[in-house]
Design an enzyme around this catalytic site. Sequence first.
Site, mmCIF file in Angstrom:
data_model
loop_
_atom_site.group_PDB
_atom_site.id
_atom_site.type_symbol
_atom_site.label_atom_id
_atom_site.label_comp_id
_atom_site.label_asym_id
_atom_site.label_seq_id
_atom_site.Cartn_x
_atom_site.Cartn_y
_atom_site.Cartn_z
ATOM 1 N N TYR A 226 0.841 -1.198 0.000
ATOM 2 C CA TYR A 226 0.000 0.000 0.000
ATOM 3 C C TYR A 226 0.879 1.251 0.000
ATOM 4 C CZ TYR A 226 -2.801 3.866 1.604
ATOM 5 O OH TYR A 226 -3.378 5.101 1.706
ATOM 6 N N HIS B 103 -2.412 0.327 7.007
ATOM 7 C CA HIS B 103 -3.581 0.131 6.153
ATOM 8 C C HIS B 103 -4.251 -1.206 6.392
ATOM 9 C CE1 HIS B 103 -5.889 1.424 2.460
ATOM 10 N NE2 HIS B 103 -5.624 2.580 3.054
#
Length: 312
Positions: free
Chosen positions: A65, A120
């Site tokens: 991410y 995340h």
Amino acid sequence: MGHPRQAGRLPVYKLLGGKVREAVPLYAHASASELPALEEQVRQWQARGYRHVRVQLAVPGYATYGAARETSKDVQQARPAGISPSPVFEPTPYVNNTIKMFEHLRAKLGFDVELIHDVHERVPPAQAIQLAKALEPFRLFFLEDCFAPEDAAWFQHLRAQTSTPLAMGELFVNRHEWLPLVTNRWIDFIRLHVSAVGGLSMARKVAACCEFFNVRTAWHGPGNVSPVGHAVNLHLDLASYNFGIQEQHLFSDTLRELFPGAPEIKGGYMYSNDKPGLGIDVDETVAAKFPYTSPGRNRGTDRRLDGTIVRP
């Protein structure tokens, strides 16, 4: 409250009690495939006056991410037969790579710059705890989204084991999700998406509640929040004593033409123009030049080696 530009002809922050600061400190985003490039990005933000930077580093051979990198051929070949090629994320290489990233950045940059990182929600809870503990020596400003909302009870275990500051909340939609984390002091920053929790009025109540528990605000402010949404964040930030930091998005010239009065950003701070309401408008004539054509995109494309889908 009515149309924001007619709200008593006063800026919204005055209706919330007035300014407690002149401008809003921002954190910038830095991401790269290699450590030297990431270090240079942080230095560039520092040269522009920023004291807070979120850092994301690509994982060699894997997807991750916040930092684009293609999955290597070797990693694709390590997968079982029958799985179509797709970006591959694995938690252990990511955790190891993140620790390495902070070792490098602190050795090169020192401790005067405030560094932020977003997990995340992508790793198992036990590994998230290991990561937060391993990052303690690097004194992060905060570590974001260690757990998914449905795993929020893990924050009790995490807080008991680490002093790394923790931020959470951009996917929360009601008080039952964030209130236990705040009242038990399991997090340090509340990071709600203002429109998802009921708008400006509710966010103001959330900030006031968090103030009693010394939890600071860090409202969600990525690029897919419009300049109007960023203006809402700005007025909340100006009027909230327990403000912590604000996520930055730099508005293009086109966006500024479309949204006249969009907040000004200078030297790592966001400023109000002190006009009535939110101080921002929408030019519908300009908007007509940009009809909506995108079908959107699917963020849930990363998978584990065995084909298990990974959280976006």
